[in-house]
Design a protein around this motif. Structure first.
Motif, short mmCIF file in Angstrom:
data_model
loop_
_atom_site.label_atom_id
_atom_site.label_comp_id
_atom_site.label_asym_id
_atom_site.label_seq_id
_atom_site.Cartn_x
_atom_site.Cartn_y
_atom_site.Cartn_z
N GLN A 125 0.86 -1.18 0.00
CA GLN A 125 0.00 0.00 0.00
C GLN A 125 0.90 1.23 0.00
O GLN A 125 1.83 1.33 0.82
CB GLN A 125 -0.93 0.03 1.21
CG GLN A 125 -1.95 1.16 1.11
CD GLN A 125 -3.01 1.09 2.18
OE1 GLN A 125 -2.69 0.88 3.34
NE2 GLN A 125 -4.27 1.31 1.80
N VAL A 155 2.51 4.89 0.50
CA VAL A 155 2.54 6.02 1.43
C VAL A 155 2.91 7.24 0.60
O VAL A 155 3.94 7.23 -0.10
CB VAL A 155 3.57 5.79 2.56
CG1 VAL A 155 3.69 7.04 3.43
CG2 VAL A 155 3.17 4.58 3.40
N THR A 190 4.67 8.81 -4.47
CA THR A 190 4.84 7.68 -3.58
C THR A 190 6.17 7.77 -2.85
O THR A 190 7.23 7.81 -3.48
CB THR A 190 4.77 6.35 -4.36
OG1 THR A 190 3.57 6.35 -5.14
CG2 THR A 190 4.73 5.17 -3.41
N TYR A 249 6.42 2.06 0.34
CA TYR A 249 5.34 1.08 0.32
C TYR A 249 5.27 0.38 1.66
O TYR A 249 6.28 -0.10 2.18
CB TYR A 249 5.56 0.02 -0.77
CG TYR A 249 5.27 0.51 -2.17
CD1 TYR A 249 3.97 0.80 -2.56
CD2 TYR A 249 6.29 0.69 -3.09
CE1 TYR A 249 3.68 1.25 -3.84
CE2 TYR A 249 6.02 1.13 -4.38
CZ TYR A 249 4.72 1.41 -4.75
OH TYR A 249 4.44 1.86 -6.01
N ASN A 250 4.05 0.34 2.22
CA ASN A 250 3.82 -0.44 3.42
C ASN A 250 3.51 -1.87 2.98
O ASN A 250 2.54 -2.10 2.26
CB ASN A 250 2.64 0.15 4.21
CG ASN A 250 2.64 -0.30 5.65
OD1 ASN A 250 2.91 -1.46 5.94
ND2 ASN A 250 2.33 0.62 6.54
N LYS A 303 2.97 7.52 13.80
CA LYS A 303 1.80 7.08 13.04
C LYS A 303 0.52 7.34 13.81
O LYS A 303 0.40 7.00 14.98
CB LYS A 303 1.93 5.58 12.73
CG LYS A 303 0.70 4.96 12.09
CD LYS A 303 0.92 3.47 11.87
CE LYS A 303 -0.35 2.76 11.50
NZ LYS A 303 -0.14 1.32 11.30
N THR A 341 -2.52 7.26 8.68
CA THR A 341 -3.02 6.11 7.94
C THR A 341 -4.54 6.02 8.08
O THR A 341 -5.15 6.79 8.84
CB THR A 341 -2.37 4.81 8.43
OG1 THR A 341 -2.77 4.57 9.79
CG2 THR A 341 -0.85 4.90 8.37
N GLN A 380 -1.47 7.69 4.09
CA GLN A 380 -1.68 6.32 3.62
C GLN A 380 -3.16 5.97 3.75
O GLN A 380 -3.80 6.31 4.74
CB GLN A 380 -0.85 5.33 4.44
CG GLN A 380 -0.99 3.88 3.99
CD GLN A 380 -0.22 2.92 4.88
OE1 GLN A 380 0.80 3.28 5.45
NE2 GLN A 380 -0.73 1.71 5.01
#
Length: 396
Positions: free
Chosen positions: A10, A12, A19, A22-23, A135, A163, A183
């Motif tokens: 996914q 970020v 971008t 990537y998570n 986060k 997120t 995200q």
């Protein structure tokens, strides 16, 4: 070369909706429902190259991967032997976890070696002090809590990563608070616009797509349609003379390009050139649609229950509402596409709808929706689709 793991990514985003990382969600094929951090040897260069490579302005880039680790993992394993700038470690603490002085010392050592650390906004203060990213999950906290924490974090060295942003209203609220990293699934959904209707240019684009996918359309008719759009002419000639087709002869006319591509490939590329014109959307949306379309096409070729070109069309059209910023219920009646595709997009009906639903589940990391045999079959096709996506982005 296969990485032999199930993975989903996914994006970020930064403030420009480029971008940033990537998570990753990673699982063993035989244990897809096991929620635990990956073992260190899983996060090797091969996996990260496969998961996190993108073509950006003609250059292949490997973005950082965010992987989830637990306190037990931190105490048990050695950090994966990859360059520290390739990994971002998200330390997830349970209510029972007690971070010791030795844990803090090790986290500080990792930080000094160049590894970046993510912790939740409600983590203990002494852990947050070591973090590079804080986060905040909007599925757990309100926008009011976000505003409070955003002001506090302005005085700290850590950046805020929000997120769970699953609609544009939440994204815009975060953006107004100058949140640096985002995200969520908002980018793959339409931005609400009151009274939004298709423009003349968009209507012409959809008519071209419909004409191209009509089996009764002749190559001569398509040639005339393409010639009316100079950007399509330039794009197709650039494509057929690119490394994707690896030809030895220069192609200089649309007629030659049609002969080289064939009608099925031509339909595919006309669709891609048409939808790639929406530059006001994150490029990640186009990447997602390319990957889904390629997987649908390849799986349709193997199953033979769905026409591959129709499967490819469904994969791309599945995100047309987000590209055009029109809710799907409003868009469907305006789309001049086959009823089979419309039914597939509205509730996953029929063989095509089931295929699209499974591909979407795989890309989202919802592997419980697939059988063990399907997971094994989809894994190499997903990996190939990522590689193909990078090739295609360079041609659009």
């Amino acid at each position: 070369m296969s990485c032999e793991m199930l993975f989903a990514r996914q994006p970020v985003f930064d403030r420009q909706l480029e971008t940033f990382a990537y998570n990753l969600r990673i699982a063993h094929p035989d244990l897809p429902l096991l929620e635990q951090p990956p073992e260190p040897d899983v996060c090797n260069d091969l996996l990260l190259d496969t998961c996190c490579s993108i073509l950006d302005q003609g250059q292949l880039r490997i973005l950082p991967a965010i992987i989830t680790i637990s306190l037990d993992w931190l105490r048990t394993y050695v950090v994966p032997s990859v360059m520290p700038n390739r990994l971002v470690l998200e330390l997830v603490l349970s209510e029972m976890d007690r971070v010791t002085a030795d844990d803090l010392k090790y986290l500080k050592q990792l930080n000094d070696r160049g590894y970046r650390l993510v912790v939740a906004v409600d983590a203990p203060r002494h852990v947050r002090a070591l973090a590079d990213l804080i986060k905040l999950d909007l599925t757990r906290f309100s926008l009011q809590a976000l505003e409070k924490h955003a002001r506090t974090l302005l005085a700290m060295d850590a950046d805020l990563l929000v997120t769970g942003i699953n609609n544009y209203a939440d994204y815009e609220a975060c953006s107004a608070l100058e949140v640096p990293l985002f995200q969520g699934s908002f980018f793959a959904r339409p931005r609400p616009v009151n009274g939004r209707r298709l423009s003349l240019q968009e209507t012409v684009m959809l008519q071209l797509i419909a004409e191209a996918h009509d089996p009764e359309t002749s190559p001569q008719t398509l040639e005339e349609l393409i010639k009316r759009d100079p950007s399509l002419v330039v794009g197709l000639l650039k494509l057929v003379n690119s490394a994707v087709f690896r030809g030895h002869r220069q192609i200089s006319s649309i007629q030659e390009a049609i002969i080289l591509l064939g009608m099925n490939e031509l339909r595919k590329w006309l669709l891609l050139f048409s939808v790639s014109r929406y530059q006001n959307k994150p490029q990640e949306l186009m990447r997602l649609l390319l990957i889904k379309a390629r997987m649908c096409e390849q799986l349709a070729q193997e199953s033979r229950s769905v026409e591959p070109s129709t499967a490819f069309l469904a994969g791309v059209i599945s995100g047309l509402d987000a590209l055009l910023d029109i809710e799907r219920d409003e868009l469907m009646p305006q789309l001049p596409i086959a009823l089979e595709v419309k039914r597939a997009l509205n509730g996953g009906n029929g063989d095509l709808g089931a295929l699209l639903s499974r591909v979407t589940a795989y890309c989202d990391g919802v592997w419980s929706a697939l059988s063990a045999e399907e997971r094994e079959a989809y894994r190499p096709i997903h990996e190939e689709a990522l590689h193909w996506c990078n090739q295609v982005v360079g041609c659009l």
